[in-house]
Design a protein around this motif. Structure first.
Motif, mmCIF file in Angstrom:
data_model
loop_
_atom_site.group_PDB
_atom_site.id
_atom_site.type_symbol
_atom_site.label_atom_id
_atom_site.label_comp_id
_atom_site.label_asym_id
_atom_site.label_seq_id
_atom_site.Cartn_x
_atom_site.Cartn_y
_atom_site.Cartn_z
ATOM 1 N N ALA A 137 0.831 -1.210 0.000
ATOM 2 C CA ALA A 137 0.000 0.000 0.000
ATOM 3 C C ALA A 137 0.862 1.254 0.000
ATOM 4 O O ALA A 137 0.568 2.226 -0.707
ATOM 5 C CB ALA A 137 -0.937 0.000 1.214
ATOM 6 N N ARG A 195 0.980 4.023 -2.856
ATOM 7 C CA ARG A 195 0.708 5.415 -2.503
ATOM 8 C C ARG A 195 1.813 6.314 -3.053
ATOM 9 O O ARG A 195 1.545 7.350 -3.658
ATOM 10 C CB ARG A 195 0.623 5.561 -0.984
ATOM 11 N N ASN A 211 -4.450 3.330 -3.983
ATOM 12 C CA ASN A 211 -4.277 1.892 -4.200
ATOM 13 C C ASN A 211 -4.195 1.531 -5.676
ATOM 14 O O ASN A 211 -4.425 0.398 -6.059
ATOM 15 C CB ASN A 211 -5.428 1.114 -3.555
ATOM 16 N N LEU A 262 -7.938 0.122 -0.008
ATOM 17 C CA LEU A 262 -7.193 -1.086 0.320
ATOM 18 C C LEU A 262 -7.762 -1.704 1.581
ATOM 19 O O LEU A 262 -7.772 -1.083 2.637
ATOM 20 C CB LEU A 262 -5.727 -0.730 0.544
ATOM 21 N N HIS A 297 -6.535 1.189 4.657
ATOM 22 C CA HIS A 297 -6.831 2.568 4.297
ATOM 23 C C HIS A 297 -7.095 3.391 5.549
ATOM 24 O O HIS A 297 -7.367 2.872 6.607
ATOM 25 C CB HIS A 297 -8.015 2.656 3.344
#
Length: 825
Positions: A599, A603, A674, A821, A825
């Protein structure tokens, strides 16, 4: 070296530091203190990260800050302090970069100390772990499987000691070391155990210079950074001719006095500089390090955050990754009426005499804690991943083996059938057997007489299944690669519902030819009885098919594959060697941390792509506008018409960047994202930024040409004309921001609305209008500005949809639920 011989100091020839009476008992406290006083310590820094001084210097003395600094001096020389507001960018660039990098450095350094190798050193006859820098010359350091050597030395004890020096020499074959053999720092123990005396410490040690460079806090070797550097080179090529033209126009052709001419020149040059692009990239990486550090994830090389986001295959070891490290004895099944009491005694003796027991032997020792007192072993055969067994000989008490049933047993025997049956239920099965010859014999194990099946239980990690489900949802293939029995590995994988786990592959049947190997590895998911060299070959086979491969592991048998994979992920409880070669270390030993790393990578990549779009769009329209205005000055000399002065003041370009780039870029660079990482970063950025920048630049120039009143215009008309051009630029630039922010989520809508509101306030409040020299009161001019902006907005929007159709990129205005995600998240 004899006990009464003095030790030669490394590289000096000095011989005044006496050894202890017994060579293998270690130094005394007094001798350690004496060596510390003489500076004979392993004084290599714990981590070769940049100092705070270096960080400050690197963030303050940059090329971009230098350009902005020179332009600031020029503006201040004209007496217009207000127009020097862009100088705040120097403070912002430096300050934010310094703060984030120092935070990241401290996070990395703290985690690196937790993760570092702690060698076991004998002193005053007692063995205890110490920090690497506390090792002194002549220390006796114990070695066991997976231990990494922290200094150079000479072997003083060896029980089947074999070292892997591949990290230094590239040679993967383990090398046997007898007493007296020279050993180098950076190598690690492949099998066996022993001890060595430190002969070279600190920067004299072989691997110290390599380690000092290899562990630096760095942003190199990154596809993302390479792309940004490519963009910056492109921008530089554009800036040179456009900058020369605008300088010529403002200073020689515009006819303006020196002060306004210089202000216009600076206003044209400042927005060409992508002052925040590198800063935002550094911040995104640094914040990623800090976020992952909070999850006990040590990122040893920053591009690993980006790299794992690009991974499409994860090769996971079973033990320690999908299952917990700890085991317990479930059952002991005698074979063919063998004596169970003798089997218990043999197991207790094998466990008690193992100097570095692994998880299986620890479980046996816990079950059979009382050794029978058979005395010292007469022969030793340490466990190795290649042969899959270990053994001890006890003279008249026999030669005992402990290893894999499918390696030591006849496959057609009843015992082998029973072992496979137990393994198919997910249990780990070892064979206790007798041999007809000493275990260190060249032809060992010889004739094997099975005695008992040792049945061990492994617990599947509770977070393993959701982690595998996450990777499946992200279209990342997971391959379970283990040295255990293939059926047992398949049983564990099946319990986690891993696709394809019902057909496990025994690695002993795998071909050596890479193409044939790649076919099997691509189509299968579960592999057992995999040798260390095969793990490495499997990683290479997947890479040969264009896959980006991450390898997870915790044992010495995983080192070669970790080293060759695109991203190596080691468990914190794993061997020092695995932690040394991995780019990422999961200090909490949780496989479930990997989705968070993915993640963060996504990002970073996705958000920097958005930010790059904004900065490059600004640079393109700034260069184009400067080029068009500059050309008016050149053409005026040829065709005898009045040239156009630059429409904006430096304060105008400052506020233009506030709400279309600066604040939005900062928030977008840190936001959740994501989107799956894809190659082609530069081409995608160019596809949006260049057309958008051209549209903004041309529309702004056309508006300015339409409202420009000539050299005889009043000062108010000049301000109104510049304001109109600024309105056109801002409307289209905000729309570019709206396009870049897609697909929309509630916070992105608020971000765009906030940008619009910011400009409404600037243009509506009398104080800000006067302060920033804004005058939108001329209705005719403003109508022209809005009309030009509307055309520009239409072209930007149409271009975005058309580009998506041409390049097969799906376009969506609003985010879908799966864009978030799960769990992170």
């Amino acid at each position: 070296m004899a006990a009464d011989e003095p030790a030669a100091l490394a590289g000096t020839g000095e011989t005044d530091l006496a050894e202890p009476d017994r060579p293998t008992s270690g130094l005394t406290t007094e001798q350690v203190a004496e060596r510390v006083a003489r500076g004979r310590t392993n004084d290599v820094p714990d981590r070769a990260s940049r100092s705070v001084k270096d960080i400050v210097r690197a963030n303050v003395f940059t090329r971009i800050n230098a350009i902005l600094g020179v332009l600031l001096i020029i503006v201040l020389a004209t007496g217009s302090i207000i127009d020097g507001m862009f100088g705040l960018l120097i403070i912002a660039n430096s300050g934010i970069g310094i703060i984030q990098e120092i935070r990241a450095k401290r996070t990395l350094d703290k985690l690196a100390i937790v993760s570092q190798t702690r060698p076991v050193v004998r002193r005053d006859g007692v063995a205890a772990p110490v920090a690497p820098r506390e090792v002194v010359l002549d220390d006796i350091i114990e070695l066991g499987p997976g231990d990494q050597l922290v200094v150079d030395g000479e072997v003083v004890e060896s029980q089947g000691l074999e070292l892997d020096e591949s990290l230094l020499t590239g040679e993967s074959d383990a090398i046997h070391k007898d007493p007296g053999s020279h050993v180098m720092s950076g190598s690690f123990v492949a099998s066996g155990s022993g001890a060595y005396r430190a002969t070279k410490v600190g920067r004299d040690a072989y691997a110290a210079r390599l380690a000092e460079e290899a562990s630096k806090f760095t942003l190199v070797k990154s596809e993302l950074n390479s792309g940004i550097n490519q963009i910056l080179r492109f921008i530089t090529y554009l800036m040179i001719p456009a900058g020369l033209l605008i300088i010529f126009n403002q200073l020689f052709s515009s006819g303006e006095s020196l002060g306004p001419a210089l202000s216009g020149m600076v206003a044209a040059l400042v927005p060409m500089v992508p002052e925040g692009l590198v800063l935002m990239t550094s911040i995104a990486f640094a914040v990623g390090v800090i976020r992952l550090g909070r999850r006990q994830c040590l990122v040893q090389e920053l591009p690993a955050i980006e790299g794992l986001a690009r991974v499409d295959v994860v090769c996971a070891d079973k033990t320690g990754t999908l299952t917990e490290n700890g085991m317990r004895l479930s059952d002991l099944e005698a074979i063919d009426g063998a004596d169970t009491d003798e089997a218990r005694a043999a197991l207790a003796s094998l466990a008690s005499d193992d100097p570095r027991p692994n998880a299986s032997v620890l479980a046996i020792a816990e079950a059979f804690p009382t050794a029978p007192g058979w005395g010292e072993p007469t022969a030793v055969a340490p466990f190795s991943s290649a042969k899959k067994w270990s053994g001890l000989s006890y003279g008249s008490h026999g030669n005992w083996l402990l290893g894999a049933p499918d390696v030591l047993l006849d496959p057609a025997s009843e015992a082998a059938r029973r072992a496979e049956e137990l393994g198919s239920s997910g249990l780990r099965v070892l064979l206790l057997a007798r041999s007809d010859r000493p275990v260190d014999d060249a032809n060992a194990p010889g004739t094997v007489t099975p005695v008992a099946l040792v049945v061990l239980e492994q617990r599947v990690r509770p977070d393993a299944k959701p982690t595998l489900e996450y990777f499946a949802g992200q279209k990342v293939d997971v391959k379970v690669i283990s040295g255990d029995n293939a059926v047992a590995v398949g049983a564990v994988a099946s319990s986690l519902d891993l696709p394809g786990s019902d057909n496990p592959v025994d690695a002993r049947t795998l071909p050596e030819e890479q193409e044939a190997l790649a076919d099997i590895v691509e189509s299968s998911t579960t592999f057992g009885r995999v040798r260390p060299d095969q793990k490495r070959a499997m990683v290479g086979a997947l890479q040969s098919r264009g896959h980006t491969v991450a390898m997870t592991g915790d044992g010495v048998n995983d080192v070669l594959a970790l080293k060759d994979s695109d991203i190596g992920v080691a468990m914190g409880s794993g061997s020092p060697a695995t932690r040394a070669v991995a780019q990422i270390v999961l200090l909490d030993n949780k496989f479930a941390t990997l989705p968070y790393v993915v993640a963060e990578g996504r990002r970073v990549i996705g958000n920097i792509e958005r930010v790059s779009n904004l900065f490059l769009t600004k640079t393109v329209y700034s260069v184009l506008l400067a080029f068009l205005v500059g050309m008016s000055g050149v053409l005026s000399e040829v065709f005898d018409f009045e040239p156009l002065p630059y429409p904006f003041l430096p304060r105008h370009v400052t506020i233009a960047a506030w709400f279309t780039i600066g604040i939005p870029a900062f928030l977008l660079s840190l936001a959740p994202n994501n989107e799956r990482a894809r190659s082609g970063f530069v081409s995608r950025v160019m596809r949006l930024a260049i057309p958008s920048g051209i549209i903004v630049g041309v529309a702004t120039f056309v508006c300015y040409v339409l409202v420009y009143g000539g050299p005889e215009q009043t000062e108010q008309q000049k301000i109104q004309a510049g304001t109109s051009a600024l309105i056109t630029l801002l409307i289209i630039a905000v729309w570019v921001l709206a396009v870049v922010a897609r697909p929309y989520q509630w916070w992105k809508v608020l971000l765009i609305a906030g940008s619009v509101l910011g400009y409404v306030i600037l243009f509506s409040v009398p104080f800000t209008r006067e302060f920033f020299a804004l005058d939108p009161s001329n209705i005719a001019y403003t109508t022209i500005a809005v009309t030009c902006a509307a055309v520009g907005v239409f072209l930007v929007e149409a271009g975005w949809w058309i580009s998506g159709r041409i390049h097969g990129e799906p376009r969506r205005l609003f985010a879908m639920p799966d864009d978030l995600l799960p769990g992170v998240h």
